[in-house]
Design a protein around this motif. Sequence first.
Motif, mmCIF file in Angstrom:
data_model
loop_
_atom_site.group_PDB
_atom_site.id
_atom_site.type_symbol
_atom_site.label_atom_id
_atom_site.label_comp_id
_atom_site.label_asym_id
_atom_site.label_seq_id
_atom_site.Cartn_x
_atom_site.Cartn_y
_atom_site.Cartn_z
ATOM 1 N N ASN A 261 2.464 -5.313 -1.698
ATOM 2 C CA ASN A 261 1.360 -5.248 -0.709
ATOM 3 C C ASN A 261 1.812 -5.679 0.252
ATOM 4 N N GLU A 262 2.626 -6.588 0.415
ATOM 5 C CA GLU A 262 3.421 -7.297 1.717
ATOM 6 C C GLU A 262 4.244 -6.117 2.589
ATOM 7 N N ILE A 263 4.701 -5.095 1.714
ATOM 8 C CA ILE A 263 5.536 -3.973 2.363
ATOM 9 C C ILE A 263 4.656 -3.151 3.007
ATOM 10 N N THR A 264 3.986 -2.692 2.070
ATOM 11 C CA THR A 264 2.968 -1.431 2.509
ATOM 12 C C THR A 264 1.792 -1.684 2.973
ATOM 13 N N HIS A 265 1.148 -2.605 2.929
ATOM 14 C CA HIS A 265 -0.137 -2.954 3.688
ATOM 15 C C HIS A 265 -0.080 -2.972 5.359
#
Length: 252
Positions: free
Chosen positions: A84-88
């Motif tokens: 989530n930290e990468i994609t959001h």
Amino acid sequence: MFIVGLTGGIATGKSTVAQVFVEHGIPVIDADVMARKVVEPGRKAWHKIKAVFGSEVFHPDGTLNREALGEVIFENVEKRRQLNEITHPEIHKEMFWAAVKCLFQGHQFIVLDLPLLFEAGTMIDYLHKIIVVTCEEDLQLQRLMERGQMSEARAKRRIAAQMPLEDKCRRAHFVVDNSGSERDTREEVVRIINTLRASRAHWRLRLLLILGATAGVAGAALAAWWWWFAAGSAHRGGRSAGRPGVLEPLRR
């Protein structure tokens, strides 16, 4: 233009609700579509996923193996947080520019389809209204098993990885119960559309764009940024801090 968030649980029928908005000429910006876009080979998120999760979550041609990655993150909360930290942030950038395009096209409001709206939390402040799609628990499980061709245990793990539906409903402005027929659901969504169309919230936000446009391209760009934050301010002003209640519920 104001922004409406659409969310719900996995397999509750959110796509059906989104389609009704599209049929009524209302733009729907889908986070899942953007999620696929940001992990295309060579993109920033693609490189980060490869560095964190390794080549085993990729197909031989370099494209992301979503099923393999899904198995990893649904079994591991920390891995899910990392993804989530990468994609959001990348997904939200794509959604922002798509929303700005709709703003300049003159739409009264748009819908952001955000499956993990509450789990991520980062987009809530920019939404004027929130719609949650729900259904009966047994029906949700049955739909997910049939749709994903998965075992009951695996389906239950997927559902458990998301915030409970009752918690999401308590934080919504509108709740669509999709436990009945598709016709009933469509009629319910049309009632919501009519309520949103009766709103005058878009005029105050559109004024920012008009004022910015008179200052040229730079002013219009600045106005778009101000619109994004003003939309969030309008939303925050409509609720008491820490008390996200149901302001305008539509339930059968």
